[in-house]
Design an enzyme around this catalytic site. Structure first.
Site, PDB file in Angstrom:
ATOM      1  N   LYS A   1      47.096 -10.545 -27.546  1.00  0.00           N
ATOM      2  CA  LYS A   1      46.040 -10.944 -28.489  1.00  0.00           C
ATOM      3  C   LYS A   1      45.393 -12.265 -28.067  1.00  0.00           C
ATOM      4  O   LYS A   1      44.179 -12.377 -27.981  1.00  0.00           O
ATOM      5  CB  LYS A   1      46.606 -11.070 -29.916  1.00  0.00           C
ATOM      6  CG  LYS A   1      47.250  -9.794 -30.439  1.00  0.00           C
ATOM      7  CD  LYS A   1      47.767  -9.965 -31.866  1.00  0.00           C
ATOM      8  CE  LYS A   1      48.888 -10.979 -32.005  1.00  0.00           C
ATOM      9  NZ  LYS A   1      50.156 -10.613 -31.361  1.00  0.00           N
TER      10      LYS A   1
ATOM     11  N   ARG B   1      49.425 -10.235 -41.293  1.00  0.00           N
ATOM     12  CA  ARG B   1      50.715  -9.788 -40.777  1.00  0.00           C
ATOM     13  C   ARG B   1      51.529  -9.030 -41.809  1.00  0.00           C
ATOM     14  O   ARG B   1      52.650  -8.613 -41.506  1.00  0.00           O
ATOM     15  CB  ARG B   1      51.510 -11.017 -40.329  1.00  0.00           C
ATOM     16  CG  ARG B   1      51.293 -11.387 -38.882  1.00  0.00           C
ATOM     17  CD  ARG B   1      52.161 -12.574 -38.585  1.00  0.00           C
ATOM     18  NE  ARG B   1      52.747 -12.526 -37.289  1.00  0.00           N
ATOM     19  CZ  ARG B   1      52.197 -13.035 -36.204  1.00  0.00           C
ATOM     20  NH1 ARG B   1      50.997 -13.568 -36.257  1.00  0.00           N
ATOM     21  NH2 ARG B   1      52.835 -13.006 -35.064  1.00  0.00           N
TER      22      ARG B   1
ATOM     23  N   ARG C   1      57.191 -15.696 -20.092  1.00  0.00           N
ATOM     24  CA  ARG C   1      56.588 -16.897 -20.679  1.00  0.00           C
ATOM     25  C   ARG C   1      57.648 -17.901 -21.114  1.00  0.00           C
ATOM     26  O   ARG C   1      57.424 -19.107 -21.041  1.00  0.00           O
ATOM     27  CB  ARG C   1      55.696 -16.520 -21.860  1.00  0.00           C
ATOM     28  CG  ARG C   1      54.864 -17.710 -22.315  1.00  0.00           C
ATOM     29  CD  ARG C   1      53.850 -17.339 -23.353  1.00  0.00           C
ATOM     30  NE  ARG C   1      54.508 -16.833 -24.541  1.00  0.00           N
ATOM     31  CZ  ARG C   1      53.854 -16.294 -25.558  1.00  0.00           C
ATOM     32  NH1 ARG C   1      52.546 -16.176 -25.522  1.00  0.00           N
ATOM     33  NH2 ARG C   1      54.500 -15.873 -26.615  1.00  0.00           N
TER      34      ARG C   1
ATOM     35  N   ARG D   1      58.209 -21.642 -24.926  1.00  0.00           N
ATOM     36  CA  ARG D   1      57.865 -21.551 -26.358  1.00  0.00           C
ATOM     37  C   ARG D   1      59.136 -21.206 -27.125  1.00  0.00           C
ATOM     38  O   ARG D   1      59.839 -20.263 -26.763  1.00  0.00           O
ATOM     39  CB  ARG D   1      56.775 -20.472 -26.553  1.00  0.00           C
ATOM     40  CG  ARG D   1      55.858 -20.772 -27.727  1.00  0.00           C
ATOM     41  CD  ARG D   1      54.722 -19.784 -27.790  1.00  0.00           C
ATOM     42  NE  ARG D   1      54.939 -18.809 -28.856  1.00  0.00           N
ATOM     43  CZ  ARG D   1      54.045 -17.906 -29.242  1.00  0.00           C
ATOM     44  NH1 ARG D   1      52.871 -17.846 -28.635  1.00  0.00           N
ATOM     45  NH2 ARG D   1      54.314 -17.070 -30.223  1.00  0.00           N
TER      46      ARG D   1
ATOM     47  N   ARG E   1      61.094 -11.166 -34.012  1.00  0.00           N
ATOM     48  CA  ARG E   1      59.636 -11.013 -34.145  1.00  0.00           C
ATOM     49  C   ARG E   1      59.240  -9.541 -34.084  1.00  0.00           C
ATOM     50  O   ARG E   1      58.356  -9.093 -34.814  1.00  0.00           O
ATOM     51  CB  ARG E   1      58.915 -11.815 -33.057  1.00  0.00           C
ATOM     52  CG  ARG E   1      58.897 -13.316 -33.329  1.00  0.00           C
ATOM     53  CD  ARG E   1      58.681 -14.112 -32.074  1.00  0.00           C
ATOM     54  NE  ARG E   1      57.356 -13.958 -31.498  1.00  0.00           N
ATOM     55  CZ  ARG E   1      57.060 -14.291 -30.238  1.00  0.00           C
ATOM     56  NH1 ARG E   1      57.998 -14.762 -29.437  1.00  0.00           N
ATOM     57  NH2 ARG E   1      55.831 -14.136 -29.799  1.00  0.00           N
TER      58      ARG E   1
HETATM   59  P1  AP5 Z   1      49.681 -13.350 -25.405  1.00  0.00           P
HETATM   60  O1  AP5 Z   1      48.247 -13.196 -25.096  1.00  0.00           O
HETATM   61  O2  AP5 Z   1      50.190 -14.685 -25.770  1.00  0.00           O
HETATM   62  O3  AP5 Z   1      50.110 -12.288 -26.525  1.00  0.00           O
HETATM   63  P2  AP5 Z   1      50.000 -12.405 -28.089  1.00  0.00           P
HETATM   64  O4  AP5 Z   1      49.761 -11.029 -28.588  1.00  0.00           O
HETATM   65  O5  AP5 Z   1      49.041 -13.470 -28.461  1.00  0.00           O
HETATM   66  O6  AP5 Z   1      51.496 -12.771 -28.419  1.00  0.00           O
HETATM   67  P3  AP5 Z   1      52.172 -14.044 -29.129  1.00  0.00           P
HETATM   68  O7  AP5 Z   1      53.338 -14.431 -28.323  1.00  0.00           O
HETATM   69  O8  AP5 Z   1      51.176 -15.053 -29.469  1.00  0.00           O
HETATM   70  O9  AP5 Z   1      52.844 -13.325 -30.330  1.00  0.00           O
HETATM   71  P4  AP5 Z   1      52.854 -13.511 -31.844  1.00  0.00           P
HETATM   72  O10 AP5 Z   1      51.826 -12.635 -32.413  1.00  0.00           O
HETATM   73  O11 AP5 Z   1      54.242 -13.238 -32.265  1.00  0.00           O
HETATM   74  O12 AP5 Z   1      52.618 -15.063 -32.040  1.00  0.00           O
HETATM   75  P5  AP5 Z   1      51.720 -15.945 -32.999  1.00  0.00           P
HETATM   76  O13 AP5 Z   1      51.381 -17.152 -32.268  1.00  0.00           O
HETATM   77  O14 AP5 Z   1      50.669 -15.163 -33.656  1.00  0.00           O
HETATM   78  O15 AP5 Z   1      50.506 -12.777 -24.174  1.00  0.00           O
HETATM   79  C1  AP5 Z   1      51.906 -12.863 -24.115  1.00  0.00           C
HETATM   80  C2  AP5 Z   1      52.361 -13.004 -22.658  1.00  0.00           C
HETATM   81  O16 AP5 Z   1      51.991 -11.835 -21.936  1.00  0.00           O
HETATM   82  C3  AP5 Z   1      51.702 -14.180 -21.929  1.00  0.00           C
HETATM   83  O17 AP5 Z   1      52.631 -14.748 -21.050  1.00  0.00           O
HETATM   84  C4  AP5 Z   1      50.553 -13.508 -21.161  1.00  0.00           C
HETATM   85  O18 AP5 Z   1      50.225 -14.202 -20.000  1.00  0.00           O
HETATM   86  C5  AP5 Z   1      51.136 -12.144 -20.860  1.00  0.00           C
HETATM   87  N1  AP5 Z   1      50.101 -11.098 -20.794  1.00  0.00           N
HETATM   88  C6  AP5 Z   1      49.014 -10.962 -21.599  1.00  0.00           C
HETATM   89  N2  AP5 Z   1      48.285  -9.883 -21.247  1.00  0.00           N
HETATM   90  C7  AP5 Z   1      48.950  -9.302 -20.209  1.00  0.00           C
HETATM   91  C8  AP5 Z   1      48.704  -8.136 -19.406  1.00  0.00           C
HETATM   92  N3  AP5 Z   1      47.633  -7.360 -19.613  1.00  0.00           N
HETATM   93  N4  AP5 Z   1      49.592  -7.846 -18.435  1.00  0.00           N
HETATM   94  C9  AP5 Z   1      50.668  -8.632 -18.217  1.00  0.00           C
HETATM   95  N5  AP5 Z   1      50.959  -9.754 -18.928  1.00  0.00           N
HETATM   96  C10 AP5 Z   1      50.103 -10.081 -19.914  1.00  0.00           C
HETATM   97  O19 AP5 Z   1      52.786 -16.314 -34.156  1.00  0.00           O
HETATM   98  C11 AP5 Z   1      53.885 -17.131 -33.904  1.00  0.00           C
HETATM   99  C12 AP5 Z   1      54.650 -17.373 -35.194  1.00  0.00           C
HETATM  100  O20 AP5 Z   1      53.804 -18.091 -36.118  1.00  0.00           O
HETATM  101  C13 AP5 Z   1      55.054 -16.110 -35.974  1.00  0.00           C
HETATM  102  O21 AP5 Z   1      56.260 -15.551 -35.515  1.00  0.00           O
HETATM  103  C14 AP5 Z   1      55.170 -16.668 -37.394  1.00  0.00           C
HETATM  104  O22 AP5 Z   1      56.359 -17.402 -37.547  1.00  0.00           O
HETATM  105  C15 AP5 Z   1      54.005 -17.648 -37.450  1.00  0.00           C
HETATM  106  N6  AP5 Z   1      52.773 -16.987 -37.932  1.00  0.00           N
HETATM  107  C16 AP5 Z   1      51.607 -16.829 -37.236  1.00  0.00           C
HETATM  108  N7  AP5 Z   1      50.709 -16.152 -37.974  1.00  0.00           N
HETATM  109  C17 AP5 Z   1      51.317 -15.877 -39.160  1.00  0.00           C
HETATM  110  C18 AP5 Z   1      50.916 -15.184 -40.329  1.00  0.00           C
HETATM  111  N8  AP5 Z   1      49.707 -14.622 -40.435  1.00  0.00           N
HETATM  112  N9  AP5 Z   1      51.806 -15.101 -41.360  1.00  0.00           N
HETATM  113  C19 AP5 Z   1      53.033 -15.668 -41.295  1.00  0.00           C
HETATM  114  N10 AP5 Z   1      53.479 -16.328 -40.206  1.00  0.00           N
HETATM  115  C20 AP5 Z   1      52.626 -16.432 -39.145  1.00  0.00           C
HETATM  116 MG    MG Z   2      49.224 -15.260 -29.472  1.00  0.00          MG
END
Ligand code: AP5
Ligand code: MG
Length: 192
Positions: A13, A88, A127, A133, A144
């Site tokens: 994402k 979410r 990562r 992280r 997660r």
């Molecule tokens: P990346 O692009 O970072 O993927 P992502 O989908 O953004 O994954 P996140 O790790 O950000 O996941 P998340 O949704 O759990 O975290 P968030 O920050 O929202 O890519 C991941 C890896 O893959 C990278 O190393 C990238 O280089 C690699 N990659 C990407 N594309 C690729 C490809 N095509 N091929 C190969 N490799 C690739 O949330 C974190 C925490 O915050 C949550 O757990 C929660 O505690 C809190 N939080 C956030 N939002 C909320 C909410 N709405 N409600 C409650 N808590 C929340």
């Molecule tokens: Mg992300």
């Protein structure tokens, strides 16, 4: 363009939003990034969220909605947005509809990036080594993914039932996935 990006942790994402933001010329709103900024700043909100995030649980709906309202009160969101990491759970999906309605807006598409769990675990392990992280540790990743299945998957089903969901294969090169998204949301603008 008003876009909601959905998908499991590690589905790409954030990576794709960074490119879509340039392409569509709209802000990228990542609730994870907003929360991590609060944690880094050591704000009261950050202190509250830090442990919850590290173990892979969801931060409270109330905190998230407050953050989102705040972000949407800024003028740059009038041109559109790419929302990443929200909603979410079903309560957040309802809150988003309400918030947008109060602004006289609706999102244009909810795009789900699909990646199998095996590849997700591999990506996040990569990562964890590269960036350290806190929630990329194996136990947190497991949590997660579990939270995603239990709380976020119903949001995807909800959007599907309402005809608002576009599913995009998230496996492949960054370029390939990007082109698939663009094709899915705006065929007339597709490149390559
Ligand atoms: P990346 O692009 O970072 O993927 P992502 O989908 O953004 O994954 P996140 O790790 O950000 O996941 P998340 O949704 O759990 O975290 P968030 O920050 O929202 O890519 C991941 C890896 O893959 C990278 O190393 C990238 O280089 C690699 N990659 C990407 N594309 C690729 C490809 N095509 N091929 C190969 N490799 C690739 O949330 C974190 C925490 O915050 C949550 O757990 C929660 O505690 C809190 N939080 C956030 N939002 C909320 C909410 N709405 N409600 C409650 N808590 C929340
Ligand atoms: Mg992300």
């Amino acid at each position: 363009m008003r876009l909601v990006l959905l998908g499991a942790p590690g589905s790409g994402k954030g990576t794709q939003a960074a490119r879509l933001k340039e392409y569509l010329q709209v802000p990228h709103i990542s609730t994870g990034d907003l929360l991590r900024a609060e944690v880094a700043a050591g704000s009261p909100l950050g202190l509250q969220a830090k442990e919850v995030m590290a173990r892979g649980d969801l931060v409270s709906d109330e905190i998230l909605l407050g953050m989102l309202r705040d972000r949407f009160s800024r003028d740059d969101t009038r041109a559109g947005f790419i929302l990443d990491g929200y909603p979410r759970n079903l309560a957040q999906a309802a809150a988003l509809d309400e918030l947008l309605a109060s602004l006289g807006q609706k999102f244009d598409a909810a795009v789900q990036l699909t990646v199998d769990n095996e590849q997700i675990v591999e990506r996040l392990a990569g990562r964890a080594k590269a960036e350290g992280r806190a929630d990329d540790a194996p136990d947190s990743v497991r949590k997660r993914l579990q939270v995603y299945d239990q709380q976020t998957a119903p949001v995807i089903e909800f959007y599907r039932q309402h005809g608002q969901l576009t599913v995009v294969d998230g496996v492949g090169s960054l370029e390939a996935v990007f082109n698939r998204i663009v094709e899915a949301i705006a065929p007339e603008k597709a490149v390559g």
